[in-house]
Enzyme design. Structure first.
Site, PDB file in Angstrom:
ATOM      1  CG  ASP A 108      -0.346   0.012   2.625  1.00 42.35           C
ATOM      2  OD1 ASP A 108       0.935  -0.290   2.435  1.00 42.35           O
ATOM      3  OD2 ASP A 108      -1.001  -0.062   3.598  1.00 42.35           O
ATOM      4  NE  ARG A 139      -4.325   1.201   2.843  1.00 41.57           N
ATOM      5  CZ  ARG A 139      -4.718   0.016   2.449  1.00 41.57           C
ATOM      6  NH1 ARG A 139      -4.183  -1.030   3.048  1.00 41.57           N
ATOM      7  NH2 ARG A 139      -5.146  -0.069   1.362  1.00 41.57           N
ATOM      8  CE1 TYR A 162       1.859  -4.762   6.517  1.00 40.87           C
ATOM      9  CE2 TYR A 162       2.436  -2.661   6.787  1.00 40.87           C
ATOM     10  CZ  TYR A 162       2.078  -3.668   5.847  1.00 40.87           C
ATOM     11  OH  TYR A 162       2.119  -3.426   4.746  1.00 40.87           O
ATOM     12  N   PRO A 200       7.556  -6.108   5.139  1.00 34.90           N
ATOM     13  CG  PRO A 200       5.330  -6.515   5.819  1.00 34.90           C
ATOM     14  CD  PRO A 200       6.876  -7.098   6.056  1.00 34.90           C
TER      15      PRO A 200
HETATM   16  P1  FAD Z   1       3.660  -9.802  -7.261  1.00 35.99           P
HETATM   17  O1  FAD Z   1       2.830  -8.330  -6.904  1.00 35.99           O
HETATM   18  O2  FAD Z   1       3.733 -10.906  -6.376  1.00 35.99           O
HETATM   19  O3  FAD Z   1       3.266  -9.947  -8.721  1.00 35.99           O
HETATM   20  C1  FAD Z   1       3.531 -11.153  -9.307  1.00 35.99           C
HETATM   21  C2  FAD Z   1       2.533 -11.533 -10.718  1.00 35.99           C
HETATM   22  O4  FAD Z   1       2.999 -12.572 -11.226  1.00 35.99           O
HETATM   23  C3  FAD Z   1       1.106 -12.140  -9.917  1.00 35.99           C
HETATM   24  O5  FAD Z   1       0.151 -11.212 -10.528  1.00 35.99           O
HETATM   25  C4  FAD Z   1       1.104 -13.366 -10.012  1.00 35.99           C
HETATM   26  O6  FAD Z   1      -0.381 -13.880 -10.367  1.00 35.99           O
HETATM   27  C5  FAD Z   1       1.885 -13.602 -11.626  1.00 35.99           C
HETATM   28  N1  FAD Z   1       2.537 -14.849 -11.537  1.00 35.99           N
HETATM   29  C6  FAD Z   1       3.100 -15.820 -10.519  1.00 35.99           C
HETATM   30  N2  FAD Z   1       3.781 -16.753 -11.150  1.00 35.99           N
HETATM   31  C7  FAD Z   1       3.390 -16.844 -12.290  1.00 35.99           C
HETATM   32  C8  FAD Z   1       3.555 -17.599 -13.426  1.00 35.99           C
HETATM   33  N3  FAD Z   1       4.388 -18.881 -13.242  1.00 35.99           N
HETATM   34  N4  FAD Z   1       3.128 -17.420 -14.511  1.00 35.99           N
HETATM   35  C9  FAD Z   1       2.281 -16.440 -14.703  1.00 35.99           C
HETATM   36  N5  FAD Z   1       2.131 -15.330 -13.920  1.00 35.99           N
HETATM   37  C10 FAD Z   1       2.591 -15.534 -12.388  1.00 35.99           C
HETATM   38  N6  FAD Z   1       4.183  -5.384   0.726  1.00 35.99           N
HETATM   39  C11 FAD Z   1       3.887  -4.296   1.223  1.00 35.99           C
HETATM   40  O7  FAD Z   1       4.714  -3.472   1.284  1.00 35.99           O
HETATM   41  N7  FAD Z   1       2.813  -4.797   2.300  1.00 35.99           N
HETATM   42  C12 FAD Z   1       2.253  -5.380   2.529  1.00 35.99           C
HETATM   43  O8  FAD Z   1       1.307  -5.726   3.345  1.00 35.99           O
HETATM   44  C13 FAD Z   1       2.255  -6.672   1.706  1.00 35.99           C
HETATM   45  N8  FAD Z   1       1.282  -7.623   1.796  1.00 35.99           N
HETATM   46  C14 FAD Z   1       1.687  -8.739   1.018  1.00 35.99           C
HETATM   47  C15 FAD Z   1       0.785  -9.819   1.174  1.00 35.99           C
HETATM   48  C16 FAD Z   1       0.641 -10.766   0.184  1.00 35.99           C
HETATM   49  C17 FAD Z   1      -0.102 -11.980   0.399  1.00 35.99           C
HETATM   50  C18 FAD Z   1       1.686 -10.679  -0.677  1.00 35.99           C
HETATM   51  C19 FAD Z   1       1.704 -11.726  -1.731  1.00 35.99           C
HETATM   52  C20 FAD Z   1       2.587  -9.638  -0.890  1.00 35.99           C
HETATM   53  C21 FAD Z   1       2.651  -8.495  -0.068  1.00 35.99           C
HETATM   54  N9  FAD Z   1       3.470  -7.646  -0.069  1.00 35.99           N
HETATM   55  C22 FAD Z   1       3.197  -6.499   0.670  1.00 35.99           C
HETATM   56  C23 FAD Z   1       4.345  -7.485  -1.002  1.00 35.99           C
HETATM   57  C24 FAD Z   1       3.928  -6.641  -2.303  1.00 35.99           C
HETATM   58  O9  FAD Z   1       2.782  -6.954  -2.609  1.00 35.99           O
HETATM   59  C25 FAD Z   1       5.154  -7.264  -3.375  1.00 35.99           C
HETATM   60  O10 FAD Z   1       6.233  -6.474  -3.074  1.00 35.99           O
HETATM   61  C26 FAD Z   1       4.931  -6.399  -4.702  1.00 35.99           C
HETATM   62  O11 FAD Z   1       3.651  -6.779  -5.215  1.00 35.99           O
HETATM   63  C27 FAD Z   1       5.778  -6.798  -5.748  1.00 35.99           C
HETATM   64  O12 FAD Z   1       5.466  -6.853  -6.888  1.00 35.99           O
HETATM   65  P2  FAD Z   1       5.905  -7.973  -8.087  1.00 35.99           P
HETATM   66  O13 FAD Z   1       5.313  -7.572  -9.372  1.00 35.99           O
HETATM   67  O14 FAD Z   1       7.217  -8.136  -7.952  1.00 35.99           O
HETATM   68  O15 FAD Z   1       5.278  -9.285  -7.505  1.00 35.99           O
END
Ligand code: FAD
Length: 707
Positions: free
Chosen positions: A50, A296, A304, A383
């Site tokens: 967020d 928020r 957290y 986080p």
């Molecule tokens: P992600 O947001 O994880 O996106 C990855 C994408 O790839 C997803 O849409 C997924 O569906 C897709 N994917 C995965 N594997 C495959 C595959 N094999 N083939 C095709 N698509 C695939 N950060 C905070 O700062 N505060 C928080 O409170 C917080 N809570 C979180 C709670 C959860 C449950 C999770 C999972 C993460 C949380 N985070 C939090 C971390 C934050 O969301 C991430 O740091 C951020 O989203 C990273 O972005 P990203 O694009 O690297 O990965």
């Protein structure tokens, strides 16, 4: 199953979270043929990350959707530090500090859920890919880059023998289109206070602008379910999150702390007598742990809580934490213990999660500068400093323009090496920061100065204040390389690769000419006035993320005859047929479309006009006349004061200087205002000569480039 005919794309993105969407966004700006797939059936609608740091907001603003985030988000202005009164042990507010260090950016940290941020990206990608004609004719819906949901990559092949061939497609990926059921992760439905609660991918409270997409997506997934296809790509970004499939295919590892911290996260509308619930708070209780409060949007508050208590046997005589025991009730119960004597409860729970993270960094971010990793798949950490989503987006922000400029034949492939050398170091810094901060956050407060095991609240405050600079994203300082002309080894800390490029072409910066600027850091912003219409602009507002490099000529006092002469001589060189503005630009394009020329002088605005500048500084168009948007002045505005840009940038107002900025607004080079030769050498280090390319095909007349 049908086997669809294979398709060829310049860029394939796996994963449509924040990192993947940032990459697609760049491609849409730059008109690059791109596909982006995600195994999930929908985008995120609430929960997860967020926090938006001020640097991220600057980046959003450069893509023209910063205002959406700024308006919808909750702004966090102050952090309150709560800890036990040393005499009574009762929780008191021990201190307050500003949430964002004043004056480091024109934005301050805000919070808005990830789902809204993904929405802004999707809208921008749609609009821009149609405009630039990424996947079809300019202006047609076929040109759109659409996130393909419910699509899973099943195999990866890489032909290393053609990795250096710019025209080759060395990557082959098999994709399988999932059924809607396969593409919908199971919900962790929990009864909390009588409500069925989503764990993040819940569709009941869609924003109105998410609804249409959601309906269309269901239809499109059903239509293609079960099909397979092969896609060939020149470049690929794995942005598929912490459990990355792409990382596995490449055989890369996450290295670092094996301890996996577990975090309980609760998004609620709190009912409480705690006075600072609308402030960001770090609350250390005497002996029940700590909670971070994040106010928020829409009256929500996020709590957290780091859960560290081991509660089950680990099978080898020890104890471990059983994640399945975590529920919203256990999380709020922890918060209630920590925050007593204050009371906190809720009737409305928007989202919750418990997730486990280690503090790890990928050992490599790229395979032969063809396949890249970005985001959570190459760094994981706690986080609480709101870094995950920001750093993930900034990885792709760093990579996107580089890949686009290589695909479009503007830049040479070696600039791609700087992705790993720049971003892996940031990831390492992030993990170190997180490590330090986690220990201070989770530790018990010291009872007195003799209590060595406890955490001193003064040390905690100091770390928080220092950490704020890092957490803002403004401190990022890229090392010496082919695109950052400054001292330093120019070696990638991971694999030791040299990223300095050809020794003959290396140029040096004269940082003393602009003591308020630092080569390797992003260009800071102060107000300047447009010379033609006197409107004040924040300098950063002139630096839109279009994929263009920028030469900014701080022309100094152009009423001074000697300085005017220097400007005219520079203008002659820049305007000549052999100028780097021309050899870096495809012959059919306007001469400033690859490297934009901006200027800001320090003479009195009312004694100057744009015609005091050589013609090259004010591009001419047959239909539209002069471009009035390129020449600015450091002077008093009618309504918004004086930006004092020269003073703040530390530039001599008579002599001026020139600055080269990368397409991501980081400073590449600082030199004498009229040092054309160094600028030319700098660009020779990595840009491709378009005249050589044009010789291979008939030249198209450049109607717009010259009067
Ligand atoms: P992600 O947001 O994880 O996106 C990855 C994408 O790839 C997803 O849409 C997924 O569906 C897709 N994917 C995965 N594997 C495959 C595959 N094999 N083939 C095709 N698509 C695939 N950060 C905070 O700062 N505060 C928080 O409170 C917080 N809570 C979180 C709670 C959860 C449950 C999770 C999972 C993460 C949380 N985070 C939090 C971390 C934050 O969301 C991430 O740091 C951020 O989203 C990273 O972005 P990203 O694009 O690297 O990965």
């Amino acid at each position: 199953m049908d086997a669809d005919a294979g398709s060829h794309v310049d860029v394939l993105i796996i994963g449509a979270g924040p990192a993947g969407l940032m990459m697609a966004n760049w491609m849409s700006r730059c008109g690059v043929k791109t596909r982006i797939v995600d195994k999930r059936g929908t985008k995120i609608f609430n929960g997860q990350a967020d926090g938006l740091q001020c640097r991220t907001l600057e980046i959003f603003d450069s893509f023209s959707f910063g205002h959406r985030a700024w308006l919808e988000s909750n702004h966090m202005l102050e952090i309150c530090l709560w800890n036990p009164d040393p005499k009574t042990g009762v929780l008191i507010r021990g201190d307050r500090i500003p949430d964002t260090i004043p004056n480091i950016s024109r934005f301050q940290q805000v919070v808005l859920h990830q789902g809204r941020i993904e929405r802004f990206f999707l809208d921008a990608i749609r609009e821009n890919s149609i405009k630039t004609g990424c996947n079809g004719k300019v202006g047609s819906r076929d040109a759109e880059i659409k996130v393909e949901h419910g699509v899973l990559p099943t195999s990866f092949e890489f032909d290393e023998s053609v990795a250096e061939d710019e025209d080759a497609y060395p990557i082959t990926i098999q994709l399988r289109h999932l059924t809607e059921e396969e593409a919908t992760p199971p919900q962790k439905a929990t009864m909390a206070n009588g409500q069925g609660i989503q764990d993040g991918i819940f569709r009941s409270n869609l924003s109105s602008d998410d609804t249409e997409d959601s309906i269309n997506l269901s239809n499109s997934i059903a239509e293609k379910a079960g099909r397979t296809e092969a896609v060939k790509a020149k470049y690929m970004l794995g942005a598929d999150g912490a459990r990355s499939w792409v990382r596995q295919q490449l055989g890369f590892q996450l290295e670092g702390e094996s301890t996996d911290y577990i975090w309980g996260v609760l998004d609620i509308i709190p009912i409480t007598d705690f006075p600072d619930i609308r402030m960001r708070c770090a609350i250390h209780s005497e002996s029940s742990g700590s909670v971070m409060v994040i106010p928020r949007e829409n009256k929500l508050v996020r709590l957290y809580i780091q859960l560290t208590t081991t509660n089950v046997d680990d099978g080898s005589g020890g104890k471990k934490f059983d994640r399945s025991t975590i529920t919203p009730e256990t999380i709020i119960a922890s918060a209630q213990r920590i925050m007593q004597p204050y009371k906190i409860e809720y009737r409305y729970l928007d989202w919750w999660t418990a997730y486990q993270i280690g503090q790890r960094v990928g050992n490599s971010f790229s395979l032969k500068e063809r396949v890249f990793l970005g985001g959570d798949n190459c760094h994981t950490h706690s986080p609480k400093a709101g870094q995950g989503m920001n750093v993930s987006m900034q990885d792709a922000y760093n990579l996107g323009w580089k890949v686009a400029s290589v695909v479009k034949g503007h830049a040479k492939r070696p600039i791609l090496k700087t992705y790993q050398s720049e971003r892996r170091r940031i990831a390492q810094d992030l993990i170190e920061f997180d490590h330090r901060f986690s220990r201070l956050f989770s530790g018990r407060p010291a009872k007195d100065v003799m209590d060595e095991e406890g955490i001193s609240m003064d040390v905690f405050k100091d770390a928080f204040e220092k950490g704020n600079m890092f957490a803002s994203g403004i401190a990022v300082d890229y090392g010496a390389s082919i695109i950052v002309a400054k001292g330093g080894s120019g070696k990638d800390q991971g694999d030791g690769t040299d990223v300095l490029g050809d020794e003959q072409l290396r140029v040096e910066s004269s940082e003393g000419l602009a003591t308020g600027l630092e080569v390797g850091k992003r260009m800071p912003s102060f107000k300047v006035l447009n010379q033609a219409d006197a409107r004040p602009w924040h300098f950063q507002e002139l630096l839109k993320s279009t994929g263009s490099w920028r030469v900014v000529v701080f022309a100094g006092n152009i009423r001074d005859p000697a300085q005017k002469k220097r400007l005219d001589t520079l203008g002659d060189k820049l305007g000549s047929e052999g100028s780097f503005l021309r050899w870096c630009t495809p012959t059919e394009a306007r001469y400033d479309s690859v490297i934009e020329l901006l200027s800001c002088h320090s003479a009195p605005r009312q004694e100057t006009t744009i015609f005091d500048f050589p013609e090259v500084f004010r591009p001419w168009d047959e239909r539209e006349g002069w471009d009035y948007g390129k020449i600015h002045v450091d002077d008093e505005s009618y309504h918004e004061g004086h930006g004092q840009a020269y003073k703040n940038y530390g530039i001599d107002p008579t002599r001026g200087c020139s600055v080269i900025l990368r397409p991501d607004q980081y400073i590449s080079w600082i030199g004498e205002m009229d040092d054309y030769e160094s600028m030319n050498s700098f660009f020779q280090g990595f840009m491709l000569d378009q005249r050589a390319r044009a010789n291979a095909k008939p030249a198209v007349a450049n109607g717009a480039s010259k009067k």
